[in-house]
Write a protein that holds these residues in place. Sequence first.
Motif, PDB file in Angstrom:
ATOM      1  N   ASP A 184       1.078  -1.557   0.191  1.00 44.11           N
ATOM      2  CA  ASP A 184      -0.436   0.154  -0.185  1.00 44.11           C
ATOM      3  C   ASP A 184       0.745   1.613   0.513  1.00 44.11           C
ATOM      4  O   ASP A 184       1.721   1.146   0.637  1.00 44.11           O
ATOM      5  N   VAL A 185       0.526   2.373  -0.469  1.00 41.17           N
ATOM      6  CA  VAL A 185       0.553   3.639  -0.513  1.00 41.17           C
ATOM      7  C   VAL A 185       0.576   4.354   0.595  1.00 41.17           C
ATOM      8  O   VAL A 185      -1.292   4.782   1.237  1.00 41.17           O
ATOM      9  N   LEU A 186       1.426   5.191   1.640  1.00 41.63           N
ATOM     10  CA  LEU A 186       0.806   5.864   2.544  1.00 41.63           C
ATOM     11  C   LEU A 186       1.726   7.084   1.906  1.00 41.63           C
ATOM     12  O   LEU A 186       2.295   7.464   1.784  1.00 41.63           O
ATOM     13  N   TYR A 187       1.361   7.874   3.244  1.00 43.21           N
ATOM     14  CA  TYR A 187       1.813   9.518   3.326  1.00 43.21           C
ATOM     15  C   TYR A 187       2.519  10.272   4.643  1.00 43.21           C
ATOM     16  O   TYR A 187       1.294   9.413   5.782  1.00 43.21           O
ATOM     17  N   PHE A 188       3.736  10.524   5.104  1.00 44.71           N
ATOM     18  CA  PHE A 188       3.920  11.250   6.017  1.00 44.71           C
ATOM     19  C   PHE A 188       4.164  12.499   6.177  1.00 44.71           C
ATOM     20  O   PHE A 188       4.438  13.481   5.099  1.00 44.71           O
ATOM     21  N   LYS A 189       2.985  13.505   6.994  1.00 44.59           N
ATOM     22  CA  LYS A 189       2.979  14.695   6.485  1.00 44.59           C
ATOM     23  C   LYS A 189       3.478  15.298   7.062  1.00 44.59           C
ATOM     24  O   LYS A 189       3.680  15.352   9.137  1.00 44.59           O
ATOM     25  N   ASN A 190       4.119  16.318   7.069  1.00 48.41           N
ATOM     26  CA  ASN A 190       5.235  17.604   7.539  1.00 48.41           C
ATOM     27  C   ASN A 190       4.143  18.723   7.809  1.00 48.41           C
ATOM     28  O   ASN A 190       4.903  19.535   7.303  1.00 48.41           O
ATOM     29  N   PRO A 191       3.256  18.985   8.778  1.00 42.02           N
ATOM     30  CA  PRO A 191       2.273  19.983   8.930  1.00 42.02           C
ATOM     31  C   PRO A 191       3.678  21.729   9.233  1.00 42.02           C
ATOM     32  O   PRO A 191       2.987  22.339   8.656  1.00 42.02           O
ATOM     33  N   ASP A 192       4.389  21.672   9.672  1.00 37.46           N
ATOM     34  CA  ASP A 192       5.292  22.262   9.985  1.00 37.46           C
ATOM     35  C   ASP A 192       6.501  22.904   9.225  1.00 37.46           C
ATOM     36  O   ASP A 192       6.937  23.007   9.964  1.00 37.46           O
ATOM     37  N   HIS A 193       6.893  22.105   8.301  1.00 35.59           N
ATOM     38  CA  HIS A 193       7.618  22.346   7.207  1.00 35.59           C
ATOM     39  C   HIS A 193       8.368  23.669   7.028  1.00 35.59           C
ATOM     40  O   HIS A 193       7.886  24.404   7.433  1.00 35.59           O
ATOM     41  N   ASP A 194       9.334  23.557   6.862  1.00 29.50           N
ATOM     42  CA  ASP A 194      10.037  24.504   6.856  1.00 29.50           C
ATOM     43  C   ASP A 194       9.611  25.488   5.348  1.00 29.50           C
ATOM     44  O   ASP A 194       9.749  25.445   3.950  1.00 29.50           O
ATOM     45  N   PRO A 195       9.345  26.272   5.270  1.00 29.63           N
ATOM     46  CA  PRO A 195       8.622  26.961   3.949  1.00 29.63           C
ATOM     47  C   PRO A 195       9.443  27.136   2.890  1.00 29.63           C
ATOM     48  O   PRO A 195       9.401  27.592   1.565  1.00 29.63           O
ATOM     49  N   GLU A 196      11.106  27.461   3.084  1.00 32.72           N
ATOM     50  CA  GLU A 196      11.969  26.996   2.595  1.00 32.72           C
ATOM     51  C   GLU A 196      11.721  26.081   1.383  1.00 32.72           C
ATOM     52  O   GLU A 196      12.637  25.658   0.283  1.00 32.72           O
ATOM     53  N   THR A 197      12.169  24.848   2.050  1.00 30.50           N
ATOM     54  CA  THR A 197      11.990  23.513   1.551  1.00 30.50           C
ATOM     55  C   THR A 197      10.733  23.195   1.509  1.00 30.50           C
ATOM     56  O   THR A 197      10.525  22.171   2.105  1.00 30.50           O
ATOM     57  N   PRO A 198      10.011  23.454   0.695  1.00 27.76           N
ATOM     58  CA  PRO A 198       8.577  22.261   0.502  1.00 27.76           C
ATOM     59  C   PRO A 198       8.863  20.870   0.381  1.00 27.76           C
ATOM     60  O   PRO A 198       7.257  20.565  -0.014  1.00 27.76           O
ATOM     61  N   GLU A 199       9.625  20.431  -0.663  1.00 31.86           N
ATOM     62  CA  GLU A 199       9.608  19.253  -0.976  1.00 31.86           C
ATOM     63  C   GLU A 199       9.305  18.835  -0.357  1.00 31.86           C
ATOM     64  O   GLU A 199       9.175  17.125   0.124  1.00 31.86           O
ATOM     65  N   TRP A 200       8.852  19.088   1.630  1.00 28.74           N
ATOM     66  CA  TRP A 200       9.688  18.371   2.658  1.00 28.74           C
ATOM     67  C   TRP A 200       8.475  18.562   3.350  1.00 28.74           C
ATOM     68  O   TRP A 200       8.166  18.502   4.856  1.00 28.74           O
ATOM     69  N   GLN A 201       7.053  19.279   3.091  1.00 26.26           N
ATOM     70  CA  GLN A 201       6.163  19.080   3.466  1.00 26.26           C
ATOM     71  C   GLN A 201       5.624  17.699   3.826  1.00 26.26           C
ATOM     72  O   GLN A 201       4.368  17.642   4.510  1.00 26.26           O
ATOM     73  N   GLY A 202       5.959  16.420   3.338  1.00 26.75           N
ATOM     74  CA  GLY A 202       5.350  15.121   3.324  1.00 26.75           C
ATOM     75  C   GLY A 202       6.571  14.062   2.595  1.00 26.75           C
ATOM     76  O   GLY A 202       7.528  14.702   2.072  1.00 26.75           O
ATOM     77  N   GLU A 203       5.989  12.998   2.533  1.00 25.37           N
ATOM     78  CA  GLU A 203       7.007  11.686   2.371  1.00 25.37           C
ATOM     79  C   GLU A 203       5.808  10.469   2.064  1.00 25.37           C
ATOM     80  O   GLU A 203       4.955  10.096   2.960  1.00 25.37           O
ATOM     81  N   ASN A 204       5.134  10.453   0.818  1.00 21.66           N
ATOM     82  CA  ASN A 204       4.877   9.278  -0.003  1.00 21.66           C
ATOM     83  C   ASN A 204       5.674   8.215   0.100  1.00 21.66           C
ATOM     84  O   ASN A 204       6.656   7.908   0.500  1.00 21.66           O
ATOM     85  N   VAL A 205       5.015   7.283   0.331  1.00 18.54           N
ATOM     86  CA  VAL A 205       6.404   5.780   1.160  1.00 18.54           C
ATOM     87  C   VAL A 205       4.957   5.016   0.788  1.00 18.54           C
ATOM     88  O   VAL A 205       3.987   4.843   0.394  1.00 18.54           O
ATOM     89  N   ILE A 206       5.642   3.511   0.614  1.00 13.62           N
ATOM     90  CA  ILE A 206       5.282   2.465   0.437  1.00 13.62           C
ATOM     91  C   ILE A 206       5.370   1.813   1.202  1.00 13.62           C
ATOM     92  O   ILE A 206       6.575   1.213   1.778  1.00 13.62           O
TER      93      ILE A 206
END
Length: 272
Positions: free
Chosen positions: A168-190
């Motif tokens: 399955d595919v799940l998602y780890f959310k990073n709600p207070d990520h650094d606005p300078e690195t929006p790519e780390w707002q979360g992580e899609n995972v298997i």
Amino acid sequence: MILVSDSPTFELNPLTLSELERRILQAKRRSQVVYRYPSVDALVFEMKMRTHIIEAAKALYAGGANFATFEGSKCNEKYWIRTANGGFQLRGGVLPSVGITDIFENGHLYGFECAGAIIIILYKAVLETVGEAVFNAYFQNLFLRDWQYDRDLSLITTYNKNEAYPGDVLYFKNPDHDPETPEWQGENVIMLDDNLYFGHGIGIESGQDIIAALNRMRRRGSTISAYLQDLVVHPDFEYLRRLSVNDVIPAGQRDYERIGIAGSVGESTFLI
């Protein structure tokens, strides 16, 4: 609970399944959620497809593909055209199976972000499960970027992470990520196994380690932790199985088309 043709009793040789597949089967049988299958073949197809998703995730990790934002994405231009929005369009005359396989064989020529990695993994798993002839027939004109461009995978979503299974595919959310690195707002995972996941850019880690990695990407002084969302996504296994036996479900008769619910992973929206 598993029901095959509406019966909890069915014959399946456990020797035809791997140890992980048997564990998935046993977990679904113990669940209070009812999982319905039209045939034993449909059940076995899902188990094999889940195995191929896991194998594809591990292969992508081992293949050396780089993590990159859409702005910095790259591909092997022999098979793919990089588009202005950072996606990859399969070149005319290139077989879909060849284009997907190249990502795993020449990973150093590619760079993409985590949602794109999930799509690539799912395509590779479909290829390994249904074979080249079926894959090349039904998955032409591939475009790889993120969830919203890939309706042909027929993704289905549920909202109960306690009913997630390997593959399955799940998602780890990073709600207070650094606005300078929006790519780390979360992580899609298997999901690879119990509390073991692959996320492109992080690697193969436990849930706790993925959360710790994302927490290092929060805005300065933040105390709001990353967390695993309830969202669970997987392909429509029965639709894919019927492709493989030339029994395609007619348009308008698929549950995901009738429902037409919108879901999201990260910033992207997809239809289920």
